[in-house]
Design an enzyme around this catalytic site. Structure first.
Site, PDB file in Angstrom:
ATOM      1  N   CYS A   1      30.944  16.076  28.495  1.00  0.00           N
ATOM      2  CA  CYS A   1      30.932  16.336  27.044  1.00  0.00           C
ATOM      3  C   CYS A   1      32.180  17.054  26.531  1.00  0.00           C
ATOM      4  CB  CYS A   1      29.696  17.152  26.677  1.00  0.00           C
ATOM      5  SG  CYS A   1      29.762  18.874  27.237  1.00  0.00           S
TER       6      CYS A   1
ATOM      7  N   PHE B   1      38.167  46.507  44.023  1.00  0.00           N
ATOM      8  CA  PHE B   1      38.588  46.760  42.653  1.00  0.00           C
ATOM      9  C   PHE B   1      39.262  48.114  42.468  1.00  0.00           C
ATOM     10  CE2 PHE B   1      35.367  43.516  42.356  1.00  0.00           C
ATOM     11  CZ  PHE B   1      35.877  42.659  41.400  1.00  0.00           C
ATOM     12  N   ARG B   2      38.680  49.165  43.035  1.00  0.00           N
ATOM     13  CA  ARG B   2      39.092  50.511  42.643  1.00  0.00           C
ATOM     14  C   ARG B   2      39.882  51.297  43.685  1.00  0.00           C
ATOM     15  NH1 ARG B   2      34.836  49.197  39.696  1.00  0.00           N
ATOM     16  NH2 ARG B   2      34.882  49.808  37.516  1.00  0.00           N
TER      17      ARG B   2
ATOM     18  N   THR C   1      30.622  50.134  48.197  1.00  0.00           N
ATOM     19  CA  THR C   1      30.585  50.246  46.741  1.00  0.00           C
ATOM     20  C   THR C   1      30.713  51.702  46.333  1.00  0.00           C
ATOM     21  OG1 THR C   1      29.248  49.918  44.734  1.00  0.00           O
ATOM     22  CG2 THR C   1      28.050  50.176  46.808  1.00  0.00           C
TER      23      THR C   1
ATOM     24  N   HIS D   1      25.770  39.786  40.259  1.00  0.00           N
ATOM     25  CA  HIS D   1      26.883  39.403  39.382  1.00  0.00           C
ATOM     26  C   HIS D   1      27.230  37.921  39.465  1.00  0.00           C
ATOM     27  CE1 HIS D   1      28.287  43.882  39.473  1.00  0.00           C
ATOM     28  NE2 HIS D   1      27.293  43.676  38.628  1.00  0.00           N
TER      29      HIS D   1
END
Length: 247
Positions: free
Chosen positions: A154, A34-35, A192, A121
């Site tokens: 549904c 991500f970063r 991370t 997550h």
């Protein structure tokens, strides 16, 4: 003894280990993080910022645009586990008290063979109807087709079982993750930046002997770690594996 040998010795002698993994552990499987400079959040163009798109409010208000981004940028159905995933799974086979607490949603730890996993997550491979609650795997969700997947039973919207911005983490997962981290002898943080809360705060619950951090960029916790490696994850694992093969 250099720090790779120290790392090997710690893994060999720890009674309990928790691996705390983020997006960086999967980049070698061709899933962008991500970063980083080439990460998802640094992509240019588009009407909306990625952080905005993967929020609950955007999902509810711009569902079609959410799924366009989600299926093109966050779902990697054919990705395969890399050396890091396999290394962790092999350690679990040797030590039944090895756990993975992951922020990733890609299912690669499971594919590598890890059994003791907490997915903070969620997972792209699980989806559910927001109306009737029926669960669908990724393959069935993709087969539904259309701009917005709808439940064949549904007609409700099928939502990925992933935690978006503005949504809460599962309370049981939080309790279990904190319990494991607080009781572990060794915690290995891999891939991370430790800046996404609340997950990043879990490191603070570690009370054990050995904190090890492997991440390309420095983190705010590097100074608290017994060992820190600001380098490519696969390179570190290769060096550790080489030492183990030469016992």
């Amino acid at each position: 003894m250099d720090k790779y040998q120290q790392f090997k010795s710690i893994l060999d002698n720890s009674r309990s280990i928790v691996f705390f993994t983020g997006a960086g552990v999967s980049t070698a499987s061709n899933i962008p993080d991500f970063r980083s400079a080439n990460g998802l959040y640094n992509e240019k163009g588009g009407l909306y910022r990625p952080e905005e798109i993967i929020s609950h409010s955007f999902f509810m208000e711009n569902t079609k645009e959410f799924f366009e981004f989600y299926f093109s940028k966050m779902v990697y159905q054919n990705a395969k586990p890399n050396l890091a995933h396999r290394f962790i799974a092999e350690l679990e086979k040797k030590n039944s008290n090895v756990w993975v607490v992951t922020q990733n949603i890609d299912n690669l730890h499971q594919e590598a063979g890890s059994k003791h996993i907490i997915e903070l997550h969620g997972s792209v491979f699980r989806n559910y109807c927001m109306n009737c609650g029926q669960f669908y795997d990724l393959e069935k969700t993709l087969k539904v087709g259309g701009d917005v997947p709808k439940c064949p039973r549904c007609g409700g919207i099928i939502k990925p079982d992933v935690v978006l911005y503005e949504e809460q983490l599962n309370e049981n997962d939080i309790k279990m993750a904190i319990g494991l981290i607080s009781q572990a002898e060794t915690m290995v943080v891999i891939g991370t930046s430790l800046i996404v809360y609340p997950a990043a705060s879990f490191v603070r619950y570690f009370n054990g002997k050995n904190l090890i951090i492997i991440n390309k960029e420095k983190t705010n916790y590097d100074n608290y770690a017994n060992l820190s490696f600001n380098e490519d994850i696969i390179s570190v694992i290769n060096k550790i594996s080489s030492l183990q093969n030469n016992k």
